[in-house]
Scaffold this motif. Structure first.
Motif, PDB file in Angstrom:
ATOM      1  N   THR A 234       0.919   0.398  -9.676  1.00 58.08           N
ATOM      2  CA  THR A 234      -0.431   0.818  -9.373  1.00 58.08           C
ATOM      3  C   THR A 234      -1.123  -0.320  -9.338  1.00 58.08           C
ATOM      4  O   THR A 234      -0.871  -1.594  -9.909  1.00 58.08           O
ATOM      5  N   LEU A 235      -2.284  -0.492  -8.270  1.00 59.16           N
ATOM      6  CA  LEU A 235      -3.040  -1.534  -7.807  1.00 59.16           C
ATOM      7  C   LEU A 235      -3.987  -1.782  -8.874  1.00 59.16           C
ATOM      8  O   LEU A 235      -4.754  -0.901  -9.276  1.00 59.16           O
TER       9      LEU A 235
ATOM     10  N   LYS B 161      -7.948   3.635  -7.956  1.00 53.01           N
ATOM     11  CA  LYS B 161      -8.335   4.280  -9.330  1.00 53.01           C
ATOM     12  C   LYS B 161      -9.439   3.629  -9.978  1.00 53.01           C
ATOM     13  O   LYS B 161      -9.793   2.357  -9.661  1.00 53.01           O
TER      14      LYS B 161
ATOM     15  N   LEU C 217       0.826  -1.204   0.057  1.00 52.79           N
ATOM     16  CA  LEU C 217      -0.121   0.037  -0.023  1.00 52.79           C
ATOM     17  C   LEU C 217       1.074   1.089  -0.163  1.00 52.79           C
ATOM     18  O   LEU C 217       0.495   2.190  -0.763  1.00 52.79           O
TER      19      LEU C 217
ATOM     20  N   GLU D 139       5.179   0.985 -11.979  1.00 53.60           N
ATOM     21  CA  GLU D 139       5.525   2.145 -12.807  1.00 53.60           C
ATOM     22  C   GLU D 139       6.939   2.571 -13.100  1.00 53.60           C
ATOM     23  O   GLU D 139       7.682   1.696 -12.488  1.00 53.60           O
TER      24      GLU D 139
ATOM     25  N   ALA E 101       2.301   1.766  -3.352  1.00 51.39           N
ATOM     26  CA  ALA E 101       1.108   2.429  -4.312  1.00 51.39           C
ATOM     27  C   ALA E 101       0.914   4.040  -4.178  1.00 51.39           C
ATOM     28  O   ALA E 101       0.740   4.648  -4.901  1.00 51.39           O
ATOM     29  N   ARG E 102       1.010   4.167  -2.575  1.00 53.81           N
ATOM     30  CA  ARG E 102       0.890   5.738  -2.399  1.00 53.81           C
ATOM     31  C   ARG E 102       1.820   6.436  -2.951  1.00 53.81           C
ATOM     32  O   ARG E 102       1.567   7.776  -3.427  1.00 53.81           O
TER      33      ARG E 102
ATOM     34  N   ASP F  10      -6.226   7.770  -2.253  1.00 52.76           N
ATOM     35  CA  ASP F  10      -4.916   7.719  -2.752  1.00 52.76           C
ATOM     36  C   ASP F  10      -4.438   6.664  -3.226  1.00 52.76           C
ATOM     37  O   ASP F  10      -3.485   6.376  -4.030  1.00 52.76           O
ATOM     38  N   LEU F  11      -5.177   5.233  -3.313  1.00 52.14           N
ATOM     39  CA  LEU F  11      -4.977   4.123  -3.577  1.00 52.14           C
ATOM     40  C   LEU F  11      -5.568   3.638  -4.849  1.00 52.14           C
ATOM     41  O   LEU F  11      -5.357   3.084  -5.775  1.00 52.14           O
TER      42      LEU F  11
ATOM     43  N   PRO G 213      -6.535   0.676 -14.485  1.00 48.95           N
ATOM     44  CA  PRO G 213      -7.667   1.692 -14.201  1.00 48.95           C
ATOM     45  C   PRO G 213      -7.126   3.316 -14.122  1.00 48.95           C
ATOM     46  O   PRO G 213      -5.814   3.476 -14.391  1.00 48.95           O
TER      47      PRO G 213
ATOM     48  N   GLU H  41      -7.787   0.211   3.916  1.00 52.29           N
ATOM     49  CA  GLU H  41      -8.718   0.538   5.094  1.00 52.29           C
ATOM     50  C   GLU H  41     -10.095   0.667   4.636  1.00 52.29           C
ATOM     51  O   GLU H  41     -11.071   0.541   5.798  1.00 52.29           O
TER      52      GLU H  41
END
Lengths: 293, 656
Positions: free
Chosen positions: A257-258, B363, A248, A290, A251-252, B360-361, B314, A279
């Motif tokens: 990219t998830l 998309k 996570l 990326e 990704a932030r 923020d995670l 996405p 969460e």
């Protein structure tokens, strides 16, 4: 006198198709001599022509030569891997047991070991090291990870020895095991602290180790392919919270990219646990690297 | 006054269902990388560097079908309009895999036929393909002139064209039947029959005779379909790539762990890849099934199916903004209004209503963005809060109704696929615990098994050619029955009086305990509509309120709301509960009446009785007992007619 009509010479393309069709039925490889014997009547050509067509097909990667005399529809590495995994489906085996069980046309030489180790490195099979103290134990390979419990004999022995030593101080085996558990369980007070690399359970939660694992599973990971979180999780064997937190975080940071799963509730619990959840309860099945990964 | 009130909503039509849908507003930034990967692979194939294959995957709604549409538009529609020589860059075939995994080649054949016969700028892909071949082998005329020449051919055979077609057939090693049918299609003769043959539809003897083909016994349909497709690939030759796009791979599965469906697809795709050097294979699936697909496909097949993989991601916030802005700019009146709001790039959409879609995670997919924007725009336009979202059950009822309109018009040639794909899907969805497996043993296509029950064997016999039908029935007669066996036949294919051997074989089978069951048209239409809904749900293409509806939700709904007619039909199959077996004479009379009305369409009861030599009251009784099969006007006089369901929206007919 009866003259036999000579049939017209078979053209390259139908001969090639006949060869490919024949080889498709010999995934374990076949000698060129046998190919010639197995070709149907209209396609029985002389050895020179046969070898010439096989070489042409090899250059277009439709046929693979495993040696001067053996050909197959796929590369030796692929066929060996397939055969190894099929053999291991039955039971764990040592290298020599594996070699005996394979039906590959070529099963000696460094290439077989290379295929085995490549499959190990890709997480498709696991090494089961010799079990300490077991007389006939040898290194084996299997499709499942070994049971850690099988290797605890020396630790058990050490605990027995320590128990003996500390008995006089009123410390029993249970107390020693409890103390050991406390000493190896990582601290949970990590929230809010910036993760770089940290110790815990004998591993480092290190982004570099993470990306190394990704690239070992998928050498083409930088070509924007989807990497399964389950595959990386199994390779690293980190505790779930640590693994998920790192994914996570990456990704932030925009390094990956998830990709989310639309219906995680429909999955069995064990499969859902393999995913990474945020969460909000969104479950992610994989990610792509990326450019700044 | 609300300035938005008279304006159209620019965010409608979020879902592209078909790669051949007309190009709407395309945003090249979306999935640009995947598109470039496909075009690079295409360039390699078209420059003679061998076949290529790509597996494309992404979340549901990420634009897989839209990407295929973009490719189609670039390679076919756009090229047909703008290429100076009218040249075909490729043959483009798009296949949605809503079929049984045991009918893959037959399904592909029918889609290849449909796409080959699509007309763009006055000529079909097939005509352009033949023109391409002729130009390559007869360079005295350029490609454009060959295209023009073929477009305007009369129905009379042109000797020079015929002899060139013979050459084409020899070089490409086309079978006799394909050669004959090509002539019909090029000259636009016997179009319906020729098209039907190309699709692999079962044709009656008279149709085959019109095509100049022998109405002999049918071969193995999967093998025949495979050979035809391979022949067409050869016809395309080395210089004209054939682009095969496979969408909705997930629809092949009857349940999530159905590995054999993917295994079979892997075999087919690999065989297609190997069939020639000019193939580009594009396979689309959801990211969530990629793992399972990969594991189910043999390694050797995977090497051919997935020489490359590419992901459809996405969308991030920036790309979503571009998407929404382009859509807003497609309405000229909005452009003028938006100029007055320079500080709000997404006006009239409030920024916060777009921002709420993201974290923020997380998309979002293009589909989700568009459907959300559609709703927000509607709220602004109507100045009312969005209505309560439609309940899933209501959504599914309406969806089924909509699809039924089209399903009721489907032809009997699709019944095999409908039954072989739909029955296992439905049995699984309803949790009947009957497991299906396909066989091609003794004329039986599907066997259902359940613990503690005798197996149920279904033979689907929709041959129109009576020779083919009687041969299939005789195989069933000779084969030992291991459980319960039934013959299913579409009621729109009556067995005429003249087919005495066929009727007597059916009688013998019935005496042996193998009855003929003709499901109602409505039942077949329901099955067709339901399998479409289930397939779309499995593929992530059934969107409710912008989000893909899970197949579990659809299955739960079906269990509670299944149409009683369909339930009754399933009961008659699986439990063997049905009304008393229908007397043989009555069955024959139903067939006679059905055959007569198929021929005559409308006639009085009295005329029907006279022509058939059956008592009028008996025929009237039969017509009243089968209202979905026979139409009845009370009169007097009482009139019978061949009942057809109401027309759906007009469908575009494609022709060469």
């Amino acid at each position: 006198m009866v003259s036999r009509k000579k049939s017209p010479p078979v053209e390259d393309r139908p001969l090639d198709e006949a060869l490919i069709s024949l080889l498709a039925r010999h995934a374990d490889g076949v000698t060129i001599t046998k190919v010639r014997a197995l070709l149907p009547a209209p396609y029985k050509v002389d050895k020179t022509r046969l070898e010439q067509r096989l070489r042409a097909l090899e250059s277009s990667k439709r046929v693979h030569a495993w040696s001067k005399t053996v050909v197959a529809p796929s590369s030796y590495a692929d066929a060996a891997k397939r055969a190894i995994l099929a053999a291991l489906r039955e039971s764990p085996r040592s290298l020599s047991e594996l070699k005996k069980s394979l039906t590959l046309a070529v099963k000696t030489g460094p290439e077989l070991t290379k295929a085995l180790l490549a499959a190990r490195d890709a997480g498709e099979l696991f090494e089961h090291p010799k079990v300490p103290g077991a007389k006939k134990s040898v290194l084996r390979y299997a499709l499942q990870a070994p049971d850690a419990g099988a290797y605890l004999a020396p630790i058990d022995k050490a605990i027995d020895a320590l128990t003996k030593k500390l008995r006089g101080s009123g410390i029993d085996r249970a107390a020693i095991v409890a103390a050991l558990t406390r000493s190896i369980t990582p601290s949970r007070e990590m929230n809010g602290r910036e993760l770089t690399a940290r110790e815990g359970n004998g591993h480092k939660v290190d982004p570099r180790a993470f990306f190394d694992a990704v690239l070992s599973i998928r050498p083409d990971a930088r070509a924007h392919v989807l990497i399964s979180v389950r595959d990386v999780r199994r390779r690293l064997s980190w505790p779930k919270p640590d693994f998920d937190d790192l994914v996570l975080r990456l990704a932030r940071e925009g390094r990956i990219t998830l990709h989310h799963h639309d219906h995680p509730a429909g999955l069995p619990i064990s499969e859902r646990d393999d995913l990474v959840a945020d969460e909000r309860g969104t479950h992610y099945i994989g990610f792509v690297l990326e450019e700044n990964a | 006054m609300n300035v938005l009130a008279p304006l159209p909503n620019p965010f409608g039509h979020a879902i592209i269902t078909d790669a051949w849908d007309p190009a709407g507003i395309d945003i090249p930034e979306i999935n640009a990388r995947a598109f470039d990967t496909c075009m690079q692979a295409f360039d390699r194939v078209s420059s003679g560097r061998g076949s290529e294959s790509i597996v494309l995957h992404g979340p549901a709604g990420s634009g897989k079908t839209h990407l295929l549409g973009r490719l189609q538009h670039r390679l076919i529609t756009h090229a047909a309009k703008h290429a100076p020589d009218g040249a075909l860059r490729c043959i483009f075939i798009a296949v949605k895999l809503q079929t049984s995994p045991h009918m893959l080649w037959q399904h592909l054949r029918s889609r290849v036929a449909d796409d080959l016969l699509r007309v763009t700028e006055g000529a079909s892909q097939l005509q352009r393909l033949v023109a391409h071949y002729l130009a390559a082998n007869n360079p005295e005329h350029n490609l454009r002139s060959w295209v023009m020449r073929i477009r305007v051919l009369s129905q009379i055979e042109d000797e020079s064209i015929e002899s060139m077609l013979d050459e084409v057939a020899e070089k490409a090693r086309l079978g006799f039947e394909l050669r004959r049918v090509l002539s019909h299609l090029i000259y636009r003769r016997n179009l319906a029959e020729a098209r039907g043959w190309l699709r692999g539809d079962p044709l009656p003897e008279e149709a085959l005779i019109r095509l100049g083909l022998a109405p002999g016994a049918a071969g193995e349909p999967e093998q025949e379909a495979r050979e035809l497709i391979t022949s067409l690939c050869r016809l395309a030759g080395d210089s004209l790539p054939m682009v095969f796009c496979f969408d909705q791979v997930e629809a092949l599965q009857t349940r999530t762990d159905d590995a054999s469906a993917f295994f079979r697809l892997g075999q087919q795709l690999a065989a297609l890849y190997e069939s020639d050097d000019n193939i580009l294979l594009l396979t689309c699936l959801q990211s969530a099934v990629l793992d399972s697909f990969r594991k189910s496909v043999r390694d050797a097949d995977w090497d051919r199916v997935a020489r490359k993989e590419t992901t459809l991601d996405p969308l991030d916030r920036k790309t979503v903004n571009i998407l929404l802005q382009r859509r807003l700019e497609s309405v000229p009146e909005l452009v003028a209004l938006r100029r007055e709001q320079p500080a709000e790039p997404l006006w009239p959409l409030p920024e916060d209503r777009v921002a709420e879609l993201f974290t923020d995670l997380f998309k979002i997919t293009a589909r989700r963005a568009l459907m959300h924007a559609e709703q927000v725009f509607e709220e602004r336009r109507s100045q009312r809060a969005a209505p309560e979202p439609k309940k899933p059950e209501r959504f599914l009822e309406e969806e089924l109704e909509r699809r039924l309109l089209f399903a009721e018009r489907s032809s009997p040639s699709g019944t095999d696929e409908n039954l072989r794909h739909g029955l296992p899907l439905l049995a699984e969805a309803l949790q009947l615990n009957w497991r299906s497996s396909e066989t091609s043993r003794s004329g039986v296509q599907i066997t259902f098994t359940k613990a503690g029950k005798k197996p149920l064997e279904l033979a689907i016999c929709n041959q129109r050619n009576m020779n083919g039908l009687v041969n299939a029935l005789k195989r069933l007669l000779d084969a030992p029955v291991e459980g319960r066996r039934m013959i299913l036949r579409d009621p729109r294919l009556p067995i005429t009086r003249s087919a005495a051997t066929t009727r007597s074989t059916i009688k013998k089978l019935s005496e042996k305990g193998v009855p003929l069951l003709e499901p109602d048209r409505e039942v077949l239409a329901l099955l067709e509509a339901i399998r479409g809904v289930l397939s779309d749900a499995r593929s992530g293409d059934l969107a409710h309120e912008g989000l893909p509806m899970s197949v579990g939700t659809v299955e739960t709904w079906l269990r509670e709301a299944l149409d009683p007619r369909l339930r009754e039909f399933l009961d008659s199959l699986f439990t063997g509960d049905s009304e008393e077996p229908v007397a043989e004479q009555k069955l024959d009379r139903v067939q006679d009446l059905a055959a007569l009305l198929e021929r005559r369409c409308v006639l009085s009861l009295a005329d029907a009785a006279a022509e058939l030599g059956h008592p009028a009251p008996e025929l009237e009784g039969l017509a009243r007992a089968n209202p979905t099969r026979f139409g009845l006007l009370e009169g007097p006089p009482l009139v019978l007619f061949d009942w057809l369901p109401p027309a759906a929206n007009a469908c575009e007919e494609v022709s060469p």
